[in-house]
Design a protein around this motif. Structure first.
Motif, short mmCIF file in Angstrom:
data_model
loop_
_atom_site.label_atom_id
_atom_site.label_comp_id
_atom_site.label_asym_id
_atom_site.label_seq_id
_atom_site.Cartn_x
_atom_site.Cartn_y
_atom_site.Cartn_z
N GLN A 6 0.83 -1.21 0.00
CA GLN A 6 0.00 0.00 0.00
C GLN A 6 0.86 1.25 0.00
N PHE A 11 0.09 4.19 -2.62
CA PHE A 11 -0.31 5.55 -2.22
C PHE A 11 0.85 6.53 -2.16
N PHE A 61 -7.14 1.97 4.65
CA PHE A 61 -6.79 2.55 3.34
C PHE A 61 -8.04 2.81 2.50
N GLU A 62 -8.99 1.90 2.51
CA GLU A 62 -10.14 2.01 1.62
C GLU A 62 -11.19 2.99 2.11
N HIS A 92 -8.17 6.99 1.95
CA HIS A 92 -8.09 6.97 0.47
C HIS A 92 -8.33 8.35 -0.14
#
Length: 590
Positions: free
Chosen positions: A444, A448, A481-482, A486
């Protein structure tokens, strides 16, 4: 081991039956022993016990009365009427003085009525040289009268004093060690010698025994029912602090003496029993007593053997059967030929185990299999959509021809899917799960970039071997994260820390996302507190992890959610610190 404990259990039915048998046989034995009571030795024991018992009773009675009288003197020494009278004399008229003296006389009469051991109650008022007495009323006195009485206070070593061959309980107000200081008043209760002598005669033991009451550590005051006071031993040393009474037993030439010495009140009670009553021969009945004892022992032994064979042995067989059933041996069968109540119990026990075995096979085993299938189903729901995001990231890196990053990303992705596809390992160590979570964070981090950073605390070595369900932390990190970070273009923070609370290890995963609403947090908390397993298709990764932990460890463990001090969501993973722990070598199996 349990059966041995049972056989030694004093509450067992066998022991109760033995006790009941003894209670039946005991009257016969007591009847035989009662024959020997015609002898002087048994009579001696009975007379001594009766004498000691009565002496103890009279001591308790007298000690109670002395304490009560002492408390009365202490209470009335601070009585408002008695205590304030001398202070108010200068401002009182003669009528008020007389009225108060009459009131005090009534109070003193009330004191005397509280105990038959009170002969008189006196109240001296040195300020006006007055004395109030229940017997004599109000009269004038000289200073020498109350001074002489006051000087005797405590001369017997305890609360009781002797003055003019009379016993008093005195109190000066205010209390002062210097007897020359003029008190406000002197209050005294005179004990009734006739009542003391009467009670001594009432409690004297039958058979020619006598009771002597002595006050003072040096036997200063003596009352006795005997014509000649028996020779008394010196006062004993003080007993331990928790005791206040010393007991002396001694013989003289013609008597046996039993003495109680009260160290608090400094008085002694002595019972004297003539030896002529205690020392009669008992040889005639000794042989009969031993014969009766031997016969009783033989009967008890035979009954015990019969009781063991008839009751104890079948009960032990039944108990061992229950112990094996507790260990899971449901195929046990007790073979017997008994036709009594124990035979019926054996038959019902065998039927119970047979039915229990059927229930376990048909119900319990099926539930275990259902739970395992449900656990695998919950695990399988976690991984699919991550594959799509990863392939899309590789496509983006390929478009910009970033080969090194593709290699690094592919390596992490390989480690990730190798871990996820190991279906044979349904449980892993917490150290392995943390390493997998770090691989996921690295993937991740590449996706990101600098928009989001992660802070991960080190896990203590003693916690790395705890067995947990596989893929425990990654769904929680994925949720961060989602749903939490995000949308952040920069400054995103994910924190992973650990805390030991009693027997529980708490893993906290927090973020500083700004999308969490109070309504959403409340809804998530309500879903996590449900007792039933959630089967909705829209179930999130957090709820899956929560249910997996409950299946593995029980309803006391699982997830808790709250708002993080960082501003976003804080997910706390509660797992037990003790229980199933893998060795450190398993931590290297990746």
């Amino acid at each position: 081991m349990k059966s041995k404990v049972y056989r030694l259990n004093r509450h067992s039915i066998v022991h109760k039956l033995l006790v009941a048998f003894l209670l039946v046989v005991l009257p016969l034995y007591i009847l035989g022993i009662s024959i020997t009571f015609y002898s002087s030795k048994q009579m001696q024991a009975e007379v001594e016990r009766a004498n000691e018992s009565k002496l103890q009773f009279y001591y308790s009675h007298l000690e109670f009365e002395l304490q009560r009288i002492t408390r009365l003197v202490e209470e009335y020494s601070v009585d408002d009427t008695l205590a304030s009278f001398s202070a108010r004399l200068p401002i009182m008229s003669q009528y008020e003085v007389d009225s108060n003296l009459n009131t005090i006389a009534v109070k003193l009469k009330q004191i005397r009525e509280t105990s038959p051991y009170i002969g008189d109650v006196v109240y001296y008022l040195p300020e006006i040289n007055k004395r109030v007495s229940v017997q004599d009323g109000v009269r004038n006195v000289e200073q020498q009268d109350w001074q002489s009485l006051g000087d005797t206070m405590g001369n017997l070593g305890g609360p009781v004093s002797v003055y003019n061959n009379e016993l008093y309980v005195l109190r000066r107000s205010p209390f002062n060690m210097d007897s020359k200081v003029l008190p406000n008043f002197l209050l005294g209760i005179k004990l009734s010698n006739p009542e003391l002598e009467l009670r001594l005669k009432e409690y004297a033991v039958s058979g020619g025994s006598d009771i002597t009451l002595v006050f003072g550590s040096h036997d200063e005051y003596v009352l006795s029912t005997a014509e000649a006071v028996p020779e008394l031993l010196p006062a004993p040393d003080s007993p331990p602090e928790e005791e206040t009474v010393s007991v002396q037993r001694y013989r003289q030439n013609d008597s046996f003496n039993y003495s109680l010495y009260d160290h608090s009140n400094h008085f002694r009670l002595t019972a004297s029993i003539p030896n002529s009553i205690l020392l009669k021969p008992i040889r005639v009945f000794t042989g009969l007593l031993w014969l009766l004892t031997l016969l009783s022992l033989i009967i008890i032994l035979l009954f015990s053997v019969w009781l063991f064979r008839a009751i104890q042995r079948p009960i032990s067989i039944l108990i061992r059967g229950f112990e094996k059933a507790e260990q899971g041996q449901t195929g046990l069968h007790i073979t017997h030929s008994r036709k009594d109540e124990f035979g019926y119990l054996y038959i019902r026990f065998n039927d119970m185990l047979r039915r229990l075995h059927i229930l376990i096979e048909e119900n319990y085993v099926q539930r275990i299999r259902t739970g395992e299938a449900e656990l695998k189903h919950l695990q399988s729901q976690i991984t699919p959509h991550f594959l799509y995001n990863s392939l899309f990231s590789i496509k983006q890196m390929a478009e910009v021809e970033n080969v090194e990053l593709i290699k690094e990303f592919s390596d992490y992705l390989g480690q990730y899917f190798r871990y996820m596809t190991r279906d044979f390992a349904q449980e892993v160590t917490l150290g392995q799960e943390l390493d997998h979570a770090l691989v996921y964070l690295s993937i991740q981090g590449i996706r990101f970039g600098p928009r989001i950073r992660a802070e991960v605390d080190s896990l203590e070595p003693d916690c790395r071997g705890i067995k947990v369900p596989r893929v425990l932390l990654q769904p929680i990190l994925e949720n961060v994260f989602e749903h939490g970070l995000h949308r952040r273009s920069s400054g995103g923070l994910l924190s992973l820390s650990y805390k030991k609370t009693g027997e529980t290890l708490v893993i906290s995963i927090e973020d500083n996302g700004d999308t969490l609403t109070d309504e959403g947090l409340l809804r998530l908390q309500q879903q996590l507190t449900r007792q039933e397993i959630i089967r909705e298709e829209e179930t999130t990764g957090l709820l899956n992890v929560h249910q997996r932990l409950r299946i593995k460890f029980g309803s006391a463990y699982g997830l808790q959610v709250e708002r993080s001090p960082l501003g976003g969501l804080c997910v706390k993973v509660n797992i037990p610190r003790k229980g199933e722990v893998l060795s450190g070598a398993a931590d290297d199996d990746r």
